[in-house]
Design an enzyme around this catalytic site. Structure first.
Site, PDB file in Angstrom:
ATOM      1  N   GLU A 257     -26.951  85.335 -32.532  1.00 55.18           N
ATOM      2  CA  GLU A 257     -26.924  86.394 -31.526  1.00 55.18           C
ATOM      3  C   GLU A 257     -25.731  86.184 -30.601  1.00 55.18           C
ATOM      4  O   GLU A 257     -25.681  85.216 -29.844  1.00 55.18           O
ATOM      5  CB  GLU A 257     -28.221  86.390 -30.718  1.00 55.18           C
ATOM      6  CG  GLU A 257     -28.247  87.393 -29.584  1.00 55.18           C
ATOM      7  CD  GLU A 257     -29.454  87.242 -28.674  1.00 55.18           C
ATOM      8  OE1 GLU A 257     -29.362  87.636 -27.491  1.00 55.18           O
ATOM      9  OE2 GLU A 257     -30.490  86.715 -29.140  1.00 55.18           O
TER      10      GLU A 257
ATOM     11  N   ARG B 135     -21.879  89.410 -22.929  1.00 54.25           N
ATOM     12  CA  ARG B 135     -21.649  88.929 -21.572  1.00 54.25           C
ATOM     13  C   ARG B 135     -20.177  88.680 -21.276  1.00 54.25           C
ATOM     14  O   ARG B 135     -19.823  88.300 -20.156  1.00 54.25           O
ATOM     15  CB  ARG B 135     -22.437  87.634 -21.330  1.00 54.25           C
ATOM     16  CG  ARG B 135     -23.929  87.798 -21.499  1.00 54.25           C
ATOM     17  CD  ARG B 135     -24.655  86.496 -21.247  1.00 54.25           C
ATOM     18  NE  ARG B 135     -26.058  86.570 -21.623  1.00 54.25           N
ATOM     19  CZ  ARG B 135     -26.908  85.562 -21.570  1.00 54.25           C
ATOM     20  NH1 ARG B 135     -26.487  84.374 -21.151  1.00 54.25           N
ATOM     21  NH2 ARG B 135     -28.164  85.716 -21.952  1.00 54.25           N
TER      22      ARG B 135
ATOM     23  N   LYS C 130     -38.750  90.668 -27.960  1.00 53.30           N
ATOM     24  CA  LYS C 130     -38.213  89.485 -27.307  1.00 53.30           C
ATOM     25  C   LYS C 130     -39.054  89.221 -26.055  1.00 53.30           C
ATOM     26  O   LYS C 130     -39.367  90.157 -25.316  1.00 53.30           O
ATOM     27  CB  LYS C 130     -36.750  89.718 -26.921  1.00 53.30           C
ATOM     28  CG  LYS C 130     -36.144  88.632 -26.044  1.00 53.30           C
ATOM     29  CD  LYS C 130     -34.680  88.934 -25.765  1.00 53.30           C
ATOM     30  CE  LYS C 130     -34.073  87.887 -24.851  1.00 53.30           C
ATOM     31  NZ  LYS C 130     -32.605  88.036 -24.707  1.00 53.30           N
TER      32      LYS C 130
END
Length: 210
Positions: free
Chosen positions: A34, A38, A122
């Site tokens: 993943e 960011r 999640k």
């Protein structure tokens, strides 16, 4: 998507690091990666991994807008992860054609997703939101919900999460320490990935991660 019990959560500051980093993770037994949105390099990192390392199953994390969904899939992301969800974001993720994990941290959010036909989620931020005790409590009334907890998870507590019946995998960044990435110490990252992949035996049979 039943690939590995641990999904590395990767922050890439320099797209040139993406392929050697992913190669080390795959060699260590963690093919699902993943890459979080960011940094400005994230989409280029996803694009590079997707193009140059077919053995990796690269996905995008910290996806929070429908526009990011489209951009990530266009870059080659094969799964999407969000820290939370809205109906607009959920619709975009559904329409993307790739597996996705919308984020939850409360029982009401879990029920709302189940109502919308989503069973795999999640759980974030896992430790701050109640950790293994919270997830264990959810398994009774909501056994159909499956979780990939992330946030505050490391090698010491990952086994506790993986032992839960409603956890298919965990996400974490302990196998990609910032100093090792900065130094290009791919051998160290490969070893840490191998140790994390060894947690597979602690996962209940039939566990999945999407």
């Amino acid at each position: 998507m039943d690939i590995a019990p641990v999904v590395p959560v990767v922050v890439v500051s320099d797209a040139a690091d993406a392929v050697p980093l992913a190669r080390a993770l795959v060699a260590g037994g963690l093919p699902a990666i993943e890459v979080t949105l960011r940094t400005p390099a994230a989409l280029d990192a996803i694009r590079a991994i997707a193009a140059e390392l077919p053995a990796a199953v690269v996905g995008a994390g910290t996806v929070i807008t429908p526009e990011q969904v489209s951009a990530c899939v266009a870059a080659g992301a094969r799964f999407l992860v969000s820290p939370g969800w809205t109906d607009a974001l959920l619709a975009a993720m559904r329409g993307s054609g790739v597996p996705f994990l919308p984020g939850v941290s409360t029982t009401s959010e879990v029920v709302a997703l189940l109502e919308r036909g989503v069973r795999e989620m999640k759980f974030f931020p896992a430790q701050a939101a109640g950790g293994t005790a919270y997830l264990r409590s959810l398994s009774g009334p909501l056994p159909q919900a499956r979780f990939c907890p992330t946030g505050g998870i490391g090698p010491a507590n990952a086994p506790e999460y993986l032992a839960l019946p409603n956890v298919g995998c965990v996400g974490g960044s302990w196998m990609v320490p910032a100093d090792a990435v900065a130094a290009g110490d791919w051998a160290r990252i490969e070893q840490l990935a191998r140790e994390a992949a060894g947690l597979a035996g602690l996962r209940d049979a039939g566990g999945t991660c999407r």
